[in-house]
Structures are given as C-alpha cells and as structure tokens.
Design a protein around this motif. Structure first.
Motif, short mmCIF file in Angstrom:
data_model
loop_
_atom_site.label_atom_id
_atom_site.label_comp_id
_atom_site.label_asym_id
_atom_site.label_seq_id
_atom_site.Cartn_x
_atom_site.Cartn_y
_atom_site.Cartn_z
N MET A 1 37.73 42.55 39.20
CA MET A 1 38.98 43.15 39.39
C MET A 1 39.83 42.32 40.47
N VAL B 1 39.34 38.87 40.89
CA VAL B 1 39.92 37.84 40.09
C VAL B 1 40.87 37.71 39.12
N THR B 2 40.83 38.84 38.51
CA THR B 2 42.02 39.48 37.77
C THR B 2 43.49 39.24 38.57
N LYS B 3 43.31 40.04 39.73
CA LYS B 3 44.55 40.19 40.72
C LYS B 3 44.54 38.75 41.33
N LEU C 1 44.23 35.74 39.58
CA LEU C 1 44.95 35.02 38.66
C LEU C 1 46.24 35.61 38.27
N GLY C 2 46.40 36.75 38.34
CA GLY C 2 47.83 37.33 38.24
C GLY C 2 48.62 36.92 39.25
#
Length: 89
Positions: free
Chosen positions: A1, A3-5, A7-8
């Motif tokens: 979670m 990492v996704t934040k 990258l976003g």
C-alpha cells in the motif's frame, strides 16, 4: 500500500512538472511576441538577443510572482469584535 502511494505521488509530481514546463514555454513564446510587437510599435528595432532577454525576464518575474512568500500556513482565529465593519472595506 505504501509503495502504491509513493508511486502515485511520484507520478503526480512528474505530471505537474511537465505541465508547468509546458505552460512556461508557451508563456515565453507569448512574451517574445509581445516584446517584439511592443518594440515595433514604439519604433525600435532591437536584436533578437534583447527580445529574448526581455521576454525571459518577464516570464521569470511572472512565475516567481506567483509564489506566496511570507505567508503563514496557519490561520489564527481573530475575534469578531476586532473587525471594524463601518465605512468601506
């Protein structure tokens, strides 16, 4: 979670930088046109170096003028009795 934040956020920063660069380039071309036409209307015939210098100074000043320097990020609550509501505001 996380990492996704991350990258976003990185993608958002790249898109923001790209848009700001595009807007800066368009503003520079408009400023070159305005400086060139303004000099022509005033009866001057400056070389391209001076037109580019003047346009770049105008664009940099406009971009830096949009930075809110010296403003506090915190808003202090001011009691209503300190505001004078008489006359023009």
């Amino acid at each position: 979670m996380a990492v996704t934040k991350l990258l976003g956020g990185l993608l958002q920063m790249v898109v923001t930088i790209t848009v700001l660069l595009a807007v800066g380039i368009v503003a520079f071309f408009v400023a070159v046109f305005v400086v060139s036409r303004g000099a022509w209307l005033a009866g001057y015939d400056p070389s391209g170096d001076f037109v580019v210098l003047a346009a770049s100074l105008l664009v940099v000043a406009a971009l830096l003028g949009g930075i809110p320097l010296g403003r506090s990020r915190e808003t202090a609550e001011v009691p209503q009795e300190q505001y004078d509501t008489t006359g023009f505001q």
